[in-house]
Write a protein that holds these residues in place. Structure first.
Motif, PDB file in Angstrom:
ATOM      1  N   THR A  68      28.491  16.848 -27.234  1.00 47.40           N
ATOM      2  CA  THR A  68      29.589  17.737 -27.601  1.00 47.40           C
ATOM      3  C   THR A  68      29.725  17.887 -29.105  1.00 47.40           C
ATOM      4  OG1 THR A  68      31.162  15.922 -27.562  1.00 47.40           O
ATOM      5  CG2 THR A  68      30.909  17.172 -25.529  1.00 47.40           C
ATOM      6  N   GLY A  69      30.142  19.081 -29.503  1.00 51.77           N
ATOM      7  CA  GLY A  69      30.453  19.347 -30.895  1.00 51.77           C
ATOM      8  C   GLY A  69      29.274  19.587 -31.815  1.00 51.77           C
ATOM      9  N   ARG A  70      28.072  19.627 -31.296  1.00 55.59           N
ATOM     10  CA  ARG A  70      26.907  19.800 -32.165  1.00 55.59           C
ATOM     11  C   ARG A  70      26.064  21.002 -31.773  1.00 55.59           C
ATOM     12  NH1 ARG A  70      25.629  16.432 -36.579  1.00 55.59           N
ATOM     13  NH2 ARG A  70      23.953  17.921 -36.477  1.00 55.59           N
ATOM     14  N   GLY A  71      26.641  22.028 -31.206  1.00 58.26           N
ATOM     15  CA  GLY A  71      25.853  23.197 -30.823  1.00 58.26           C
ATOM     16  C   GLY A  71      24.985  22.889 -29.624  1.00 58.26           C
ATOM     17  N   MET A  72      23.710  23.223 -29.731  1.00 60.39           N
ATOM     18  CA  MET A  72      22.776  23.027 -28.619  1.00 60.39           C
ATOM     19  C   MET A  72      22.092  21.668 -28.743  1.00 60.39           C
ATOM     20  SD  MET A  72      21.164  26.828 -28.117  1.00 60.39           S
ATOM     21  CE  MET A  72      20.021  26.632 -29.447  1.00 60.39           C
ATOM     22  N   ALA A  73      22.868  20.609 -28.716  1.00 57.96           N
ATOM     23  CA  ALA A  73      22.326  19.254 -28.871  1.00 57.96           C
ATOM     24  C   ALA A  73      22.303  18.543 -27.527  1.00 57.96           C
ATOM     25  CB  ALA A  73      23.163  18.459 -29.870  1.00 57.96           C
ATOM     26  N   TRP A  74      21.337  17.627 -27.389  1.00 62.26           N
ATOM     27  CA  TRP A  74      21.250  16.794 -26.192  1.00 62.26           C
ATOM     28  C   TRP A  74      20.650  15.441 -26.561  1.00 62.26           C
ATOM     29  CZ3 TRP A  74      16.266  15.373 -25.259  1.00 62.26           C
ATOM     30  CH2 TRP A  74      15.236  16.259 -25.625  1.00 62.26           C
ATOM     31  N   SER A  75      20.868  14.469 -25.681  1.00 63.21           N
ATOM     32  CA  SER A  75      20.246  13.153 -25.857  1.00 63.21           C
ATOM     33  C   SER A  75      19.679  12.716 -24.513  1.00 63.21           C
ATOM     34  CB  SER A  75      21.247  12.130 -26.389  1.00 63.21           C
ATOM     35  OG  SER A  75      22.262  11.896 -25.437  1.00 63.21           O
ATOM     36  N   ALA A  76      18.655  11.882 -24.591  1.00 62.41           N
ATOM     37  CA  ALA A  76      17.985  11.403 -23.379  1.00 62.41           C
ATOM     38  C   ALA A  76      17.253  10.115 -23.710  1.00 62.41           C
ATOM     39  CB  ALA A  76      17.001  12.455 -22.866  1.00 62.41           C
TER      40      ALA A  76
ATOM     41  N   PRO B 156      11.357   3.297 -23.343  1.00 64.47           N
ATOM     42  CA  PRO B 156      12.113   2.547 -24.340  1.00 64.47           C
ATOM     43  C   PRO B 156      12.612   3.404 -25.514  1.00 64.47           C
ATOM     44  CG  PRO B 156       9.783   2.230 -24.698  1.00 64.47           C
ATOM     45  CD  PRO B 156       9.918   3.061 -23.443  1.00 64.47           C
ATOM     46  N   VAL B 157      12.280   4.688 -25.504  1.00 63.98           N
ATOM     47  CA  VAL B 157      12.582   5.555 -26.640  1.00 63.98           C
ATOM     48  C   VAL B 157      13.816   6.407 -26.364  1.00 63.98           C
ATOM     49  CG1 VAL B 157      11.707   7.443 -28.075  1.00 63.98           C
ATOM     50  CG2 VAL B 157      10.171   5.622 -27.346  1.00 63.98           C
ATOM     51  N   GLY B 158      14.760   6.331 -27.283  1.00 65.12           N
ATOM     52  CA  GLY B 158      15.919   7.215 -27.228  1.00 65.12           C
ATOM     53  C   GLY B 158      15.587   8.511 -27.936  1.00 65.12           C
ATOM     54  N   LEU B 159      16.101   9.618 -27.425  1.00 63.15           N
ATOM     55  CA  LEU B 159      15.849  10.940 -27.999  1.00 63.15           C
ATOM     56  C   LEU B 159      17.172  11.616 -28.337  1.00 63.15           C
ATOM     57  CD1 LEU B 159      13.294  12.156 -25.310  1.00 63.15           C
ATOM     58  CD2 LEU B 159      12.742  11.258 -27.581  1.00 63.15           C
ATOM     59  N   TYR B 160      17.231  12.244 -29.500  1.00 65.43           N
ATOM     60  CA  TYR B 160      18.395  13.028 -29.906  1.00 65.43           C
ATOM     61  C   TYR B 160      17.868  14.350 -30.436  1.00 65.43           C
ATOM     62  CZ  TYR B 160      22.542  14.600 -32.360  1.00 65.43           C
ATOM     63  OH  TYR B 160      23.614  15.349 -32.793  1.00 65.43           O
ATOM     64  N   CYS B 161      18.313  15.450 -29.849  1.00 67.27           N
ATOM     65  CA  CYS B 161      17.783  16.760 -30.205  1.00 67.27           C
ATOM     66  C   CYS B 161      18.896  17.686 -30.649  1.00 67.27           C
ATOM     67  CB  CYS B 161      17.066  17.372 -28.998  1.00 67.27           C
ATOM     68  SG  CYS B 161      16.384  19.003 -29.344  1.00 67.27           S
TER      69      CYS B 161
ATOM     70  N   ALA C   3      23.784   5.177 -28.200  1.00 72.66           N
ATOM     71  CA  ALA C   3      24.981   5.295 -29.032  1.00 72.66           C
ATOM     72  C   ALA C   3      24.654   5.348 -30.530  1.00 72.66           C
ATOM     73  CB  ALA C   3      25.925   4.131 -28.745  1.00 72.66           C
ATOM     74  N   GLU C   4      23.468   4.889 -30.923  1.00 71.12           N
ATOM     75  CA  GLU C   4      23.089   4.849 -32.335  1.00 71.12           C
ATOM     76  C   GLU C   4      22.242   6.044 -32.771  1.00 71.12           C
ATOM     77  OE1 GLU C   4      21.227   1.121 -33.291  1.00 71.12           O
ATOM     78  OE2 GLU C   4      22.727  -0.007 -32.185  1.00 71.12           O
ATOM     79  N   LEU C   5      21.776   6.854 -31.825  1.00 66.25           N
ATOM     80  CA  LEU C   5      20.826   7.919 -32.148  1.00 66.25           C
ATOM     81  C   LEU C   5      21.384   8.977 -33.095  1.00 66.25           C
ATOM     82  CD1 LEU C   5      19.012   8.423 -28.766  1.00 66.25           C
ATOM     83  CD2 LEU C   5      17.955   7.840 -30.947  1.00 66.25           C
ATOM     84  N   ALA C   6      22.570   9.490 -32.831  1.00 66.79           N
ATOM     85  CA  ALA C   6      23.130  10.545 -33.673  1.00 66.79           C
ATOM     86  C   ALA C   6      23.333  10.054 -35.106  1.00 66.79           C
ATOM     87  CB  ALA C   6      24.442  11.066 -33.088  1.00 66.79           C
ATOM     88  N   ALA C   7      23.821   8.815 -35.252  1.00 68.93           N
ATOM     89  CA  ALA C   7      24.020   8.253 -36.598  1.00 68.93           C
ATOM     90  C   ALA C   7      22.685   8.073 -37.312  1.00 68.93           C
ATOM     91  CB  ALA C   7      24.780   6.933 -36.511  1.00 68.93           C
ATOM     92  N   LEU C   8      21.672   7.624 -36.575  1.00 70.77           N
ATOM     93  CA  LEU C   8      20.339   7.466 -37.159  1.00 70.77           C
ATOM     94  C   LEU C   8      19.812   8.832 -37.605  1.00 70.77           C
ATOM     95  CD1 LEU C   8      17.739   5.781 -37.729  1.00 70.77           C
ATOM     96  CD2 LEU C   8      17.050   6.348 -35.395  1.00 70.77           C
ATOM     97  N   ALA C   9      19.918   9.826 -36.746  1.00 71.46           N
ATOM     98  CA  ALA C   9      19.440  11.174 -37.069  1.00 71.46           C
ATOM     99  C   ALA C   9      20.128  11.720 -38.314  1.00 71.46           C
ATOM    100  CB  ALA C   9      19.653  12.105 -35.882  1.00 71.46           C
ATOM    101  N   ALA C  10      21.421  11.455 -38.454  1.00 73.99           N
ATOM    102  CA  ALA C  10      22.177  11.954 -39.614  1.00 73.99           C
ATOM    103  C   ALA C  10      21.722  11.319 -40.921  1.00 73.99           C
ATOM    104  CB  ALA C  10      23.661  11.712 -39.393  1.00 73.99           C
ATOM    105  N   ARG C  11      21.154  10.123 -40.865  1.00 77.45           N
ATOM    106  CA  ARG C  11      20.708   9.440 -42.087  1.00 77.45           C
ATOM    107  C   ARG C  11      19.298   9.798 -42.509  1.00 77.45           C
ATOM    108  NH1 ARG C  11      21.720   3.432 -42.062  1.00 77.45           N
ATOM    109  NH2 ARG C  11      21.143   3.717 -44.225  1.00 77.45           N
ATOM    110  N   LEU C  12      18.562  10.500 -41.648  1.00 78.59           N
ATOM    111  CA  LEU C  12      17.193  10.892 -41.975  1.00 78.59           C
ATOM    112  C   LEU C  12      17.198  12.206 -42.751  1.00 78.59           C
ATOM    113  CD1 LEU C  12      15.563   9.952 -38.570  1.00 78.59           C
ATOM    114  CD2 LEU C  12      15.366   8.713 -40.735  1.00 78.59           C
TER     115      LEU C  12
END
Length: 136
Positions: free
Chosen positions: A91-99, A103-108, A124-133
Motif C-alpha cells: 500500500t501507498g507505493r503505486g504499483m508495488a508488490w512483495s513476495a 530464501p530470497v525476499g523480493l520488493y518491486c 518486513a525489512e525489504l522496503a527499508a533496504l530498497a530505500a537505502r540503495l
C-alpha cells in the motif's frame, strides 16, 4: 526448474522474477567483518559489474550492492516486473508488490523504470533496504 509457455515458471513465478531470484541466490556470502556497529550507518557499495540478462522476453539490468553485511540485487527494466501469484500488493507505493521465492525476499516498484530488489532478508525489512540503495 520447469518453464511453461509464455515465460511462466511452474508455481506461477514469472520468468523475469525467477531469474532475479536465482541470481540473488547465487551470490556467495559476503566475506569479512559482519559485526554490527551501533550508531554506524552502512553505505551501499556496488559489488562487481552490472549484468544484463533477458528472461521471458524481458531485458533486465542486474546490479549487486552490499549494505553492511547484506548483499542485495537490484534489477531494473523498462518493462514492469510481473507480480507472482503469491505476491502481496504494497500500500501507498503505486504499483508495488512483495513476495518470497525460497530464501530470497523480493520488493518491486513498477513504473517508467521498474525496480526489483532481491535479498535474503525478512519481508518486513525489504522496503527499508530498497530505500537505502541507490536509485536506478
Amino acid at each position: 526448474m520447469t518453464l511453461l509457455p509464455g515465460g511462466q515458471q511452474a508455481g506461477s513465478v514469472p520468468a523475469a522474477v525467477a531469474a532475479v531470484a536465482r541470481y540473488a541466490q547465487a551470490i556467495p556470502a559476503a566475506a569479512g567483518d559482519h559485526r554490527s556497529y551501533p550508531g554506524a550507518r552502512a553505505v551501499p557499495v556496488e559489488v562487481g559489474r552490472p549484468v544484463t540478462v533477458t528472461a521471458g522476453g524481458q531485458q533486465i539490468m542486474l546490479r549487486t550492492w552490499r549494505l553492511g553485511s547484506t548483499e542485495a540485487v537490484v534489477a531494473t527494466s523498462g518493462q514492469p516486473f510481473p507480480m507472482p501469484t503469491r505476491a502481496q500488493g504494497v500500500t501507498g507505493r503505486g504499483m508495488a508488490w512483495s513476495a518470497r521465492v525460497g530464501p530470497v525476499g523480493l520488493y518491486c516498484l513498477n513504473g517508467p523504470t521498474s525496480e526489483l530488489v532481491a535479498a535474503p532478508v525478512p519481508a518486513a525489512e525489504l522496503a527499508a533496504l530498497a530505500a537505502r540503495l541507490p536509485p536506478a
